[in-house]
Design an enzyme around this catalytic site. Structure first.
Site, PDB file in Angstrom:
ATOM      1  N   GLY A  71     -94.280  11.490   0.536  1.00  0.00           N
ATOM      2  CA  GLY A  71     -94.450  12.741  -0.204  1.00  0.00           C
ATOM      3  C   GLY A  71     -94.620  12.500  -1.693  1.00  0.00           C
ATOM      4  N   THR A  72     -93.917  11.516  -2.211  1.00  0.00           N
ATOM      5  CA  THR A  72     -93.996  11.214  -3.642  1.00  0.00           C
ATOM      6  C   THR A  72     -95.416  10.807  -4.016  1.00  0.00           C
ATOM      7  OG1 THR A  72     -91.691  10.506  -3.633  1.00  0.00           O
ATOM      8  CG2 THR A  72     -93.041   9.726  -5.464  1.00  0.00           C
ATOM      9  N   ASN A 150     -85.512  21.559  -1.740  1.00  0.00           N
ATOM     10  CA  ASN A 150     -84.785  20.596  -0.907  1.00  0.00           C
ATOM     11  C   ASN A 150     -83.270  20.741  -1.008  1.00  0.00           C
ATOM     12  OD1 ASN A 150     -86.005  19.605  -3.454  1.00  0.00           O
ATOM     13  ND2 ASN A 150     -84.557  17.925  -3.222  1.00  0.00           N
ATOM     14  N   GLN A 178     -90.486  19.966   2.391  1.00  0.00           N
ATOM     15  CA  GLN A 178     -89.350  20.527   3.149  1.00  0.00           C
ATOM     16  C   GLN A 178     -89.769  21.683   4.051  1.00  0.00           C
ATOM     17  OE1 GLN A 178     -86.434  19.265   3.487  1.00  0.00           O
ATOM     18  NE2 GLN A 178     -86.372  17.791   1.803  1.00  0.00           N
ATOM     19  N   GLY A 199     -93.652  12.407   6.451  1.00  0.00           N
ATOM     20  CA  GLY A 199     -93.277  12.189   7.853  1.00  0.00           C
ATOM     21  C   GLY A 199     -91.784  12.198   8.120  1.00  0.00           C
ATOM     22  N   HIS A 200     -91.012  11.575   7.214  1.00  0.00           N
ATOM     23  CA  HIS A 200     -89.606  11.364   7.572  1.00  0.00           C
ATOM     24  C   HIS A 200     -88.752  12.618   7.471  1.00  0.00           C
ATOM     25  CE1 HIS A 200     -87.549  10.764   3.512  1.00  0.00           C
ATOM     26  NE2 HIS A 200     -88.811  10.770   3.151  1.00  0.00           N
ATOM     27  N   THR A 236    -105.346  -0.257   3.871  1.00  0.00           N
ATOM     28  CA  THR A 236    -105.452  -0.170   5.336  1.00  0.00           C
ATOM     29  C   THR A 236    -104.455   0.850   5.864  1.00  0.00           C
ATOM     30  OG1 THR A 236    -106.102  -2.472   5.387  1.00  0.00           O
ATOM     31  CG2 THR A 236    -105.332  -1.533   7.467  1.00  0.00           C
ATOM     32  N   CYS A 324     -76.729  11.736  -7.782  1.00  0.00           N
ATOM     33  CA  CYS A 324     -76.041  10.466  -7.539  1.00  0.00           C
ATOM     34  C   CYS A 324     -77.000   9.286  -7.507  1.00  0.00           C
ATOM     35  CB  CYS A 324     -75.228  10.527  -6.264  1.00  0.00           C
ATOM     36  SG  CYS A 324     -75.925  11.560  -5.022  1.00  0.00           S
TER      37      CYS A 324
HETATM   38  N1  PLP Z   1     -90.638  16.697  -2.300  1.00  0.00           N
HETATM   39  C1  PLP Z   1     -89.525  17.218  -1.763  1.00  0.00           C
HETATM   40  C2  PLP Z   1     -89.300  18.694  -1.833  1.00  0.00           C
HETATM   41  C3  PLP Z   1     -88.588  16.388  -1.139  1.00  0.00           C
HETATM   42  O1  PLP Z   1     -87.470  16.909  -0.619  1.00  0.00           O
HETATM   43  C4  PLP Z   1     -88.833  14.992  -1.092  1.00  0.00           C
HETATM   44  C5  PLP Z   1     -87.841  14.082  -0.491  1.00  0.00           C
HETATM   45  O2  PLP Z   1     -86.662  14.369  -0.463  1.00  0.00           O
HETATM   46  C6  PLP Z   1     -90.024  14.507  -1.651  1.00  0.00           C
HETATM   47  C7  PLP Z   1     -90.896  15.386  -2.245  1.00  0.00           C
HETATM   48  C8  PLP Z   1     -90.349  13.051  -1.621  1.00  0.00           C
HETATM   49  O3  PLP Z   1     -90.772  12.657  -0.347  1.00  0.00           O
HETATM   50  P1  PLP Z   1     -90.789  11.109   0.055  1.00  0.00           P
HETATM   51  O4  PLP Z   1     -89.376  10.706   0.262  1.00  0.00           O
HETATM   52  O5  PLP Z   1     -91.599  11.055   1.307  1.00  0.00           O
HETATM   53  O6  PLP Z   1     -91.431  10.382  -1.065  1.00  0.00           O
END
Ligand code: PLP
Length: 385
Positions: A71-72, A150, A178, A199-200, A236, A324
Site C-alpha cells: 500500500g505504501t 486505520n 483499510q 494484500g495483507h 518482475t 510506537c
Molecule cells: N494506508 C493505510 C490506511 C494503512 O492502514 C496501511 C497499513 O497499515 C498502509 C496504507 C500501508 O500499507 P502497506 O503496509 O501495505 O505498505
C-alpha cells in the site's frame, strides 16, 4: 498459550485457500511472465486471471490494475505521478489523519517546494469538508484522502468528495487500504482517478499491493525498469503473491455480509462489554460511519503500552494509539488531530477483528481486560475513583 488476534488492521492471517493457490506458483508454475517459453506463457495466463479477480473486487477493468509491492508504494506512486504529470502545480490536499504512507510523503515534499493542506477533523474524526473544498485551487495537483481510517475505523464520504474534486478537474486519489475487503468499493459508482489497496489487510500475504489507475488518467511510473505492468511499474511480477491477492479478493466478496453482520456484532459486543464495566472510557471515531471490524477505546489515566503488554500475557494481540513504531510515547497523530485529551489518548487501544474471530474470544477479552485496567489504574498517580 491461547492466542486471540484482534489486530487485523495491522495485518491479517493468510487464508488457507489463498495459500493453496499460491504454492504451485512457487513450486511448479514459477516462470517469468515476460519469458517466451511455455513456462512464461503459463505464468502470463495466471497473472491475467489474478488481475481480473482483483479488478472485480472494485468493479474496475483489469487494465486499470497495477500490481505493486504494498500500500505504501501505491500511495507514493499515485501522488508522485500526479506531481510529475502537472509540474506547474505545487499544491497537494490531504488530511491530518492519513497513514504515514501519505502523510510523511507530503511532509517530505515540502523540502522540494510543494505545499500541502492537511484538512482537519473534528473530535469524532469527521473531515471538515468546507475546509477541504475551499482549499482547492488551480495550483492543486492532487487530492489524496483515505477511504477509512486505520486507527479509528472512521469512514470518509469518498463518493461525495471524489465528485466535488472531479467537478474542479483535479486528480483524486484514495488510500482504500483499510476499506477494500471490508466495504463495497466501486470504481463505476465513485469517480476516483487512483486507488491504493494492500494484500495483507485482506488475508493475502504481505508484500503485494495494487494501484488502480483509471483508464485515460495520465501516469508516470515510480519504478522505472522493464515493461512489466504496461510499463507503469518496472520489476518482475511477484506472481505467487499476486495470485494470492486474486484469490483473497474473490473470497473477500463472499464475506462482506459476515463482516457487516457477525463481525460487526462481535465488535459491538466487545465495545459494550468493556465500556459498560470499566469507568472513564471513550470510544474514538465516528460511530455512525465506521468500519464494522474496528473499535478504538481510550482507557483514561493509564498507558496503552502497559495495557498491551499485560494483554499480551493473556495472548491477546491488539494495538495502542501511540506512535510506537517511532519509539516515542507520543499519542498518535490521528488522536491528536481529533483533540482527544492526552490522558485519554495515551491509554488508547485499537481492537480490529476479522472473520476468524469468535464469540468465545470476545468473551475472553471481556473477562481478562477489566482487571488489567483496574490493576494499572491502582498503580497510576493520576487515577482517582
Ligand atoms: N494506508 C493505510 C490506511 C494503512 O492502514 C496501511 C497499513 O497499515 C498502509 C496504507 C500501508 O500499507 P502497506 O503496509 O501495505 O505498505
Amino acid at each position: 498459550m491461547k492466542i486471540v488476534y484482534v489486530d487485523n488492521n495491522a495485518t491479517t492471517k493468510v487464508d488457507e485457500k489463498v495459500v493453496e493457490e499460491m504454492v504451485p506458483c512457487l513450486t511448479e508454475n514459477y516462470g517469468n511472465p515476460s519469458s517466451m517459453h511455455d513456462m512464461g506463457g503459463n505464468a502470463g495466463k495466471i497473472l491475467k486471471k489474478a488481475r481480473k479477480r482483483v479488478a472485480s473486487i472494485i468493479n474496475a477493468h483489469p487494465e486499470e490494475i497495477i500490481f505493486t509491492s504494498c500500500g505504501t508504494e501505491s500511495n507514493n506512486a499515485a501522488i508522485l505521478s500526479a506531481l510529475k504529470q502537472n509540474p506547474e502545480k505545487k499544491h497537494i490536499v490531504t488530511t491530518m489523519v492519513e497513514h504515514p504512507a501519505v502523510k510523511s510523503l507530503c511532509e517530505s515534499l515540502s523540502n522540494d517546494g510543494y505545499r500541502t493542506t492537511f484538512v482537519p477533523v473534528d473530535n469524532m474524526g469527521r473531515l471538515d469538508l468546507d475546509k477541504l473544498y475551499s482549499s482547492l485551487s488551480d495550483e492543486t495537483a492532487i487530492v489524496s484522502i483515505m477511504w477509512a481510517n486505520n486507527e479509528t475505523g472512521t469512514i470518509f464520504p469518498i463518493k461525495e468528495i471524489a465528485e466535488k474534486v472531479k467537478e474542479k478537474g483535479i486528480l483524486f486519489h484514495t488510500d482504500a487500504v483499510q476499506a477494500v475487503g471490508k466495504l463495497k468499493v466501486d470504481a463505476v459508482d465513485t469517480p476516483f482517478d487512483m486507488l491504493s489497496l494492500s494484500g495483507h489487510k485482506l488475508h493475502a500475504p504481505k508484500g503485494v499491493g495494487v494501484l488502480y489507475v483509471r483508464q485515460g488518467v495520465k501516469f508516470s511510473p515510480l519504478l522505472i525498469g522493464g515493461h512489466q505492468e504496461r510499463s507503469y511499474r518496472g520489476g518482475t511480477e511477484n506472481i505467487a503473491s499476486i495470485v494470492a491477492l486474486g484469490k483473497a479478493c474473490d473470497i473477500a466478496t463472499s464475506f462482506y455480509e459476515d463482516e457487516n453482520t457477525r463481525v460487526k456484532a462481535l465488535r459491538d459486543k466487545l465495545e459494550t462489554g468493556l465500556t459498560s464495566v470499566i469507568p472513564r472510557t471513550l470510544i474514538n471515531g465516528d460511530v455512525d460511519s465506521r468500519l464494522p471490524n474496528t473499535t478504538s477505546i481510550s482507557f483514561e489515566f493509564i498507558e496503552g503500552e502497559s495495557i498491551l503488554l499485560m494483554m499480551n500475557e493473556y495472548g491477546i494481540c491488539a494495538s495502542s494509539g501511540s506512535a510506537c513504531t517511532s519509539g516515542s510515547l507520543e499519542p498518535s497523530h490521528v488522536l491528536r488531530a481529533m483533540g482527544i485529551p492526552f490522558t485519554a489518548a495515551h491509554g488508547t487501544i485499537r481492537f480490529s477483528l476479522s472473520r476468524y474471530n469468535t464469540e468465545s474470544e470476545i468473551d475472553y477479552i471481556i473477562e481478562k481486560l477489566p482487571p488489567v485496567i483496574k490493576r494499572l489504574r491502582d498503580m497510576s498517580p493520576f487515577w482517582k475513583e
